[in-house]
Design an enzyme around this catalytic site. Structure first.
Site, PDB file in Angstrom:
ATOM      1  N   ASP A 127       0.809  -1.231   0.000  1.00 41.22           N
ATOM      2  CA  ASP A 127       0.000   0.000   0.000  1.00 41.22           C
ATOM      3  C   ASP A 127       0.841   1.280   0.000  1.00 41.22           C
ATOM      4  O   ASP A 127       0.329   2.353  -0.303  1.00 41.22           O
ATOM      5  CB  ASP A 127      -0.936   0.029   1.217  1.00 41.22           C
ATOM      6  CG  ASP A 127      -2.117  -0.914   1.036  1.00 41.22           C
ATOM      7  OD1 ASP A 127      -2.243  -1.490  -0.057  1.00 41.22           O
ATOM      8  OD2 ASP A 127      -2.900  -1.064   1.994  1.00 41.22           O
ATOM      9  N   MET A 169      -5.547  -2.636  -5.561  1.00 41.88           N
ATOM     10  CA  MET A 169      -5.628  -2.678  -4.093  1.00 41.88           C
ATOM     11  C   MET A 169      -5.339  -1.306  -3.473  1.00 41.88           C
ATOM     12  O   MET A 169      -4.765  -0.429  -4.122  1.00 41.88           O
ATOM     13  CB  MET A 169      -4.668  -3.714  -3.545  1.00 41.88           C
ATOM     14  CG  MET A 169      -5.292  -5.080  -3.468  1.00 41.88           C
ATOM     15  SD  MET A 169      -4.245  -6.209  -2.547  1.00 41.88           S
ATOM     16  CE  MET A 169      -5.463  -7.471  -2.155  1.00 41.88           C
TER      17      MET A 169
HETATM   18  O1  F6P Z   1      -1.678  -5.442   2.649  1.00 42.76           O
HETATM   19  C1  F6P Z   1      -2.405  -4.380   2.181  1.00 42.76           C
HETATM   20  C2  F6P Z   1      -3.615  -4.898   1.446  1.00 42.76           C
HETATM   21  O2  F6P Z   1      -3.228  -5.641   0.318  1.00 42.76           O
HETATM   22  C3  F6P Z   1      -4.571  -3.805   1.045  1.00 42.76           C
HETATM   23  O3  F6P Z   1      -4.233  -3.171  -0.157  1.00 42.76           O
HETATM   24  C4  F6P Z   1      -5.859  -4.552   0.962  1.00 42.76           C
HETATM   25  O4  F6P Z   1      -6.952  -3.709   1.159  1.00 42.76           O
HETATM   26  C5  F6P Z   1      -5.732  -5.541   2.075  1.00 42.76           C
HETATM   27  O5  F6P Z   1      -4.361  -5.743   2.279  1.00 42.76           O
HETATM   28  C6  F6P Z   1      -6.411  -6.865   1.834  1.00 42.76           C
HETATM   29  O6  F6P Z   1      -6.277  -7.628   2.979  1.00 42.76           O
HETATM   30  P1  F6P Z   1      -6.545  -9.175   3.050  1.00 42.76           P
HETATM   31  O7  F6P Z   1      -5.459  -9.870   2.278  1.00 42.76           O
HETATM   32  O8  F6P Z   1      -6.470  -9.481   4.496  1.00 42.76           O
HETATM   33  O9  F6P Z   1      -7.872  -9.414   2.427  1.00 42.76           O
END
Ligand code: F6P
Length: 323
Positions: A127, A169
């Site tokens: 991020d 993302m």
């Molecule tokens: O690590 C950051 C991230 O990839 C964000 O961009 C995204 O919103 C989130 O993690 C998704 O999380 P998870 O893999 O727990 O669904």
């Protein structure tokens, strides 16, 4: 002999393995014992530790993800959870912990530091929202994956004169969307930091068609109010009135998987090695990240308390380049 442990926490990021490898091998070089904690803070709470040797981190530098496993751990946010984690560290006679992860993970590292335990953080999240790291480990790989997808979508979009919404993302941050949008020559970029209505997106896309463009690519961050799902609903509803309905591609976790770029392997390696170097000098309560091209330390207190700003001038640039 010093005894340290290393963990990866939160969303995995390509380049984490390079950081683990560097921590383990530079730690061993110093004559230290190194333990790996499986699945982040959850592994500390559940006493899930493995002894690491030079061979245990062989053949991982080119692999995405994290060989230690990662987790989001709500239990660590409770006092009981943090006390259990501390007990595990003490039972194993571990003297310092290296935490590789993003914002939430570094806040956790700060909590342990405030409980009196020596911690060094290493900034790692796709991020790019961690204060004290520009960029964090994983950003370069994720950005390039998003860019490749946009390039590919563009060719099929042009063939059909279609509009596409590409969601990347970024729960709270528009960095990936913004940079992928600029580098991919997107017609419009939507990020959580700036309010944008579905109607505004529609007006822009319609204007692109009027200019005679063969395609319109709208890159949106998942955390924007106007994310892919909301835009899809809006365009479905307004299809008759607008005269077009964009196709939607949500890249999701594709961006977090796969081999790290050279940049992320180098950043992971330099940051991991710096973590043991700082610990050897007796410095802790800090996070390591790239600042001005060098690996530098920022106090965990500052990392936990500061929201990293996004250069909104770049959004202006992205929008102004659409002619
Ligand atoms: O690590 C950051 C991230 O990839 C964000 O961009 C995204 O919103 C989130 O993690 C998704 O999380 P998870 O893999 O727990 O669904």
């Amino acid at each position: 002999m010093k005894h340290i442990a290393v963990l990866t926490s939160g969303g995995d990021a390509p380049g984490m393995n390079a950081a683990i490898r560097a921590v383990v091998r530079t730690g061993l070089d110093r004559g230290w014992a190194v333990h790996g904690v499986r699945y982040g803070y959850a592994g500390l709470i559940n006493d899930n530790l493995v002894a690491m040797g030079a061979r245990s981190v062989g053949g991982i530098i080119h692999q995405g993800g994290t060989m230690l496993g990662s987790a989001r751990c709500p239990e660590f946010m409770t006092e009981d959870g943090r006390n259990s984690a501390l007990r595990t560290l003490q039972q194993h006679e571990i003297e310092a912990l290296i935490v590789i992860g993003g914002n939430g993970s570094q806040t956790g590292a700060y909590d342990l530091h405030r409980m009196g335990f020596p911690v060094v953080g290493v900034a790692s999240t796709i991020d790019n929202d961690v204060y004290g790291a520009e960029p964090s480990i994983g950003v370069d790989t994720a950005l390039n994956i998003a860019l490749e997808a946009i390039d590919r979508i563009k060719t099929t979009a042009s063939s059909h004169q279609r509009a596409f919404i590409v969601e990347v993302m970024g729960r709270d941050r528009g960095y990936l969307a913004l940079m992928a949008g600029i580098a991919g020559g997107a017609e419009f970029v939507v990020i959580p930091e700036v309010d944008t209505s579905p109607e505004e997106v529609a007006i822009r896309v319609r204007a692109d068609y009027r200019k005679g463009k063969a395609h319109a690519i709208v890159v949106v961050a998942e955390g924007a109010y106007c994310n892919a799902q909301r835009l899809q609903g809006y365009f479905k509803e307004q299809h008759e009135r607008l005269g077009f309905e964009p196709r939607v591609t949500i890249l999701g976790h594709v961006q977090r998987g796969g081999a790290p770029t050279a940049f992320d392997r180098l950043l992971g390696t330099r940051s991991g090695a710096a973590a043991t170097e700082y610990l050897a000098r007796g410095e802790q309560g800090i996070m390591l990240g790239q600042v001005g091209g060098k690996i530098a330390a920022t106090p965990l207190a500052e990392v936990a308390a500061t929201k990293k700003p996004l250069d909104l001038g770049l959004l202006e640039l992205a929008r102004s380049l659409n002619k």
